[in-house]
Design an enzyme around this catalytic site. Structure first.
Site, PDB file in Angstrom:
ATOM      1  N   ARG A 328      47.119  -6.205 116.190  1.00  0.00           N
ATOM      2  CA  ARG A 328      47.996  -5.072 115.911  1.00  0.00           C
ATOM      3  C   ARG A 328      47.836  -4.031 117.023  1.00  0.00           C
ATOM      4  NH1 ARG A 328      49.026  -5.125 110.194  1.00  0.00           N
ATOM      5  NH2 ARG A 328      49.605  -7.301 109.799  1.00  0.00           N
ATOM      6  N   GLU A 330      48.273  -0.981 117.365  1.00  0.00           N
ATOM      7  CA  GLU A 330      48.362   0.343 116.760  1.00  0.00           C
ATOM      8  C   GLU A 330      47.282   1.224 117.363  1.00  0.00           C
ATOM      9  OE1 GLU A 330      47.783  -0.426 112.643  1.00  0.00           O
ATOM     10  OE2 GLU A 330      49.821  -1.147 112.296  1.00  0.00           O
ATOM     11  N   ARG A 336      38.772   2.568 109.585  1.00  0.00           N
ATOM     12  CA  ARG A 336      39.174   1.353 108.876  1.00  0.00           C
ATOM     13  C   ARG A 336      40.257   0.557 109.619  1.00  0.00           C
ATOM     14  NH1 ARG A 336      42.893   2.719 103.572  1.00  0.00           N
ATOM     15  NH2 ARG A 336      44.679   3.582 104.678  1.00  0.00           N
ATOM     16  N   HIS A 337      40.447   0.829 110.923  1.00  0.00           N
ATOM     17  CA  HIS A 337      41.444   0.117 111.709  1.00  0.00           C
ATOM     18  C   HIS A 337      40.816  -0.579 112.915  1.00  0.00           C
ATOM     19  CE1 HIS A 337      44.377   2.645 109.506  1.00  0.00           C
ATOM     20  NE2 HIS A 337      45.217   1.649 109.753  1.00  0.00           N
ATOM     21  N   GLU A 481      43.232   0.204 100.678  1.00  0.00           N
ATOM     22  CA  GLU A 481      44.026  -1.017 100.685  1.00  0.00           C
ATOM     23  C   GLU A 481      43.297  -2.174 101.372  1.00  0.00           C
ATOM     24  OE1 GLU A 481      47.447  -3.033 103.295  1.00  0.00           O
ATOM     25  OE2 GLU A 481      47.440  -0.845 103.249  1.00  0.00           O
ATOM     26  N   SER A 484      48.288  -6.460 101.453  1.00  0.00           N
ATOM     27  CA  SER A 484      49.699  -6.129 101.303  1.00  0.00           C
ATOM     28  C   SER A 484      50.438  -7.434 101.034  1.00  0.00           C
ATOM     29  CB  SER A 484      50.232  -5.472 102.583  1.00  0.00           C
ATOM     30  OG  SER A 484      51.575  -5.113 102.424  1.00  0.00           O
ATOM     31  N   ARG A 536      37.935  -5.397 105.990  1.00  0.00           N
ATOM     32  CA  ARG A 536      38.019  -4.332 104.981  1.00  0.00           C
ATOM     33  C   ARG A 536      37.351  -4.742 103.670  1.00  0.00           C
ATOM     34  NH1 ARG A 536      43.807  -1.073 105.238  1.00  0.00           N
ATOM     35  NH2 ARG A 536      43.603  -0.365 107.405  1.00  0.00           N
TER      36      ARG A 536
END
Length: 562
Positions: A328, A330, A336-337, A481, A484, A536
């Site tokens: 990803r 991002e 948490r990323h 989370e 998903s 996670r």
């Protein structure tokens, strides 16, 4: 004449020798010095050489008297000499209690070594997560030279040790094996560790500074300061950092989650698949993807296996699962990323309603949680003991709280949060909702169902109850989370229409989506699935402050080495 004899006279005292004067003494000393032979430089060197030979001869004699001369030392580099088997079976420290009063041989490394006296040394030896105290005591069969050698071995050196397993009267606090110690008979260094180390392993056993500040302040007030090493320092020296028992426990648990994931789903007919991670075109709208040079043209790293999972369902694979890397792009520098993480993905067809798939996902996670408690309790308690997190509250199968998104919004509003009916939740709001759910349902694990359609991917099935909602869901641990998922659109016409209406729009005829959309033209059963973030799950299960601790060599916007 007188009749009396004359009286005898007293004998005379012998004369006293005359004392030499000070000047005479000085003159005599000078005469003596002049009489000494002159020592030339060459003669001095010869005398020094003679003394050196005498010392060496004395040392050789002492070494010859070393009864342990063949019981310790450094081994040649493994593989550099002809192999000669010793015939000694190697033991595991985990089984040491089964070898009481027996002699065992094992490989280990040094956590600590110290000389107590000329005749006694102690070592803390480690193998895996097991540590044991070892004793080297001088006797008729074990020399003082060996005691000194063993007590001075550098930390983290790799050893081969032979010793006698003996039960102790008092529990040993400094080792995980508390009822037994090793009385060393032979000790050889296989690989010597350089010192100083860039990071002490014992420092990596302690909490990160931000989570240990209060405790550390108390320790310092008591005069028991201890170093707190930052996460960056640990990650920059990761091979040392990973030696810590707490870190090895994290990755034992991470491995266990993968094994349990496959175990549960395999019994329910899921097939393990491996989908491509190099794509010829950006998929899912082209956002947050890494571009790379692929021979003479661009390619992209997969940001999920989503399209391929669905294409496999269209290929008549009824149930598929995958464990693989996800990329990803991002620029998220949060706790948490990651830009590269491990996805636990599954997709399956269902008979009547997508909640059938939600039930499988919920039971999967309950199985993983319960088996982590049963099979990995030791590792879990070791890590939680450092970070002092509460036990994970688990609901029973079939009783996992399923909270409609609208109800979650209402709960947050009652708690004072301002949030719109169709707004996406912020991270603080998710955490708050987790606390509210824990209070109301006594569960750290729950599902939020029927998310707003606008904040879900273009392939998500709209909800029949509300066109602004969707048949989609997220799953949470401790209010954060971990999954998903959704029912996917399995009709090519509806899919193309929803892709064009999405914000931002997705072209169903583009190179990255055409094959995907076309596969549904030939018939595909209704299906749903989801993707878990492995790191996670581990982070929230153990209560760790940063997800980077759950990746062996983490990748984020700032880090691509080591």
């Amino acid at each position: 004449m007188s009749d009396t004899a004359p009286a005898a006279s007293a004998p005379a005292e012998p004369p006293q020798p005359e004392q030499p004067s000070k000047n005479a003494l000085k003159k005599a000393q000078k005469d003596k010095e002049k009489a000494q032979p002159v020592v030339l430089p060459a003669e001095k060197k010869a005398a020094a050489k003679a003394r050196e030979l005498a010392e060496r001869s004395k040392k050789d004699a002492a070494d010859a008297a070393d009864v342990s001369a063949n019981a310790y030392g450094e081994l040649p580099l493994c593989g550099s000499t002809d192999f000669k088997p010793t015939g000694k079976a190697r033991a595991s420290l985990a089984d040491v209690s089964e070898n009481e009063d027996k002699e065992i041989t094992f490989r280990c490394w040094v956590e600590n070594a110290r000389v107590q006296s000329a005749k006694l040394a102690f070592l803390n030896l480690r193998q895996g997560l097991s540590t044991v105290q070892a004793v080297v005591a001088a006797s008729e069969k074990l020399s003082k030279q060996m005691v000194k050698y063993c007590g001075s071995i550098s930390t983290e050196s790799t050893l081969v040790v032979t010793g006698l397993v003996k039960r102790v009267q008092e529990p040993i606090k400094s080792a995980t094996i508390k009822d037994f110690e090793i009385h060393i008979k032979e000790l050889f260094i296989e690989v010597k560790a350089d010192v100083p180390l860039p990071l002490q392993v014992e420092d990596a056993e302690r909490p990160l500074p931000s989570d240990a500040a209060a405790e550390d302040d108390q320790k310092q007030e008591e005069g028991a300061e201890r170093p707190l090493v930052s996460l960056n320092t640990r990650l920059n020296n990761r091979t040392i950092d990973l030696r810590a028992k707490i870190n090895q426990s994290i990755f034992v648990i991470k491995s266990g989650v993968c094994a349990l994931f496959q175990e549960f789903l395999s019994k329910r007919g899921f097939i393990l698949v491996q989908t491509p991670k190099i794509l010829g075109a950006a998929s899912e709208g082209g956002a947050n993807v890494f571009e790379l040079k692929y021979f003479d043209r661009p390619a992209y790293l997969a940001q999920s296996p989503q399209f391929y999972k669905q294409m496999l369902i269209a290929s008549r694979f009824q149930k598929v699962m995958e464990i693989g890397p996800v990329f990803r792009a991002e620029n998220s520098n949060t706790a948490r990323h990651l830009t590269e993480f491990t996805g636990l993905d599954l997709e399956m067809e269902f008979q009547e309603n997508y909640h059938e798939v939600m039930g499988v996902l919920e039971d999967l996670m309950l199985f993983i949680f319960k088996e982590l408690n049963a099979r990995y309790r030791k590792e879990t308690e070791l890590v939680r003991g450092v970070y002092h997190i509460d036990d994970f509250k688990l609901p029973e199968s079939g009783n996992v709280p399923r909270i409609p998104f609208k109800e979650g919004i209402a709960m947050l509003r009652e708690a004072g949060e301002e949030v719109g009916d169709y707004d996406d939740l912020t991270t603080p709001q998710e955490k708050m909702l987790g606390r509210l759910v824990l209070k109301k349902y006594n569960s750290d694990f729950y599902t939020l169902d029927q998310f707003p359609l606008a904040i879900r991917p273009a392939y998500t099935m709209p909800s029949p109850a509300d066109p602004l909602l969707s048949n989609s869901y997220d799953m949470f641990m401790r209010g954060q989370e971990i999954l998903s998922g959704a029912q996917r659109i399995h009709d090519s016409t509806l899919l193309a229409s929803q892709m064009r209406k999405h914000d931002p729009p997705v072209d169903p005829e583009s190179a990255g989506t055409k094959d995907y959309v076309d596969c549904f033209r030939f018939g595909c059963p209704p299906h749903a699935g989801g993707g878990f973030g492995l790191e996670r799950i581990v982070q929230f299960w153990l209560g760790l402050p940063n997800i980077r601790m759950c990746s062996l060599f983490p990748r984020d916007p700032q880090r691509v080495v080591p």
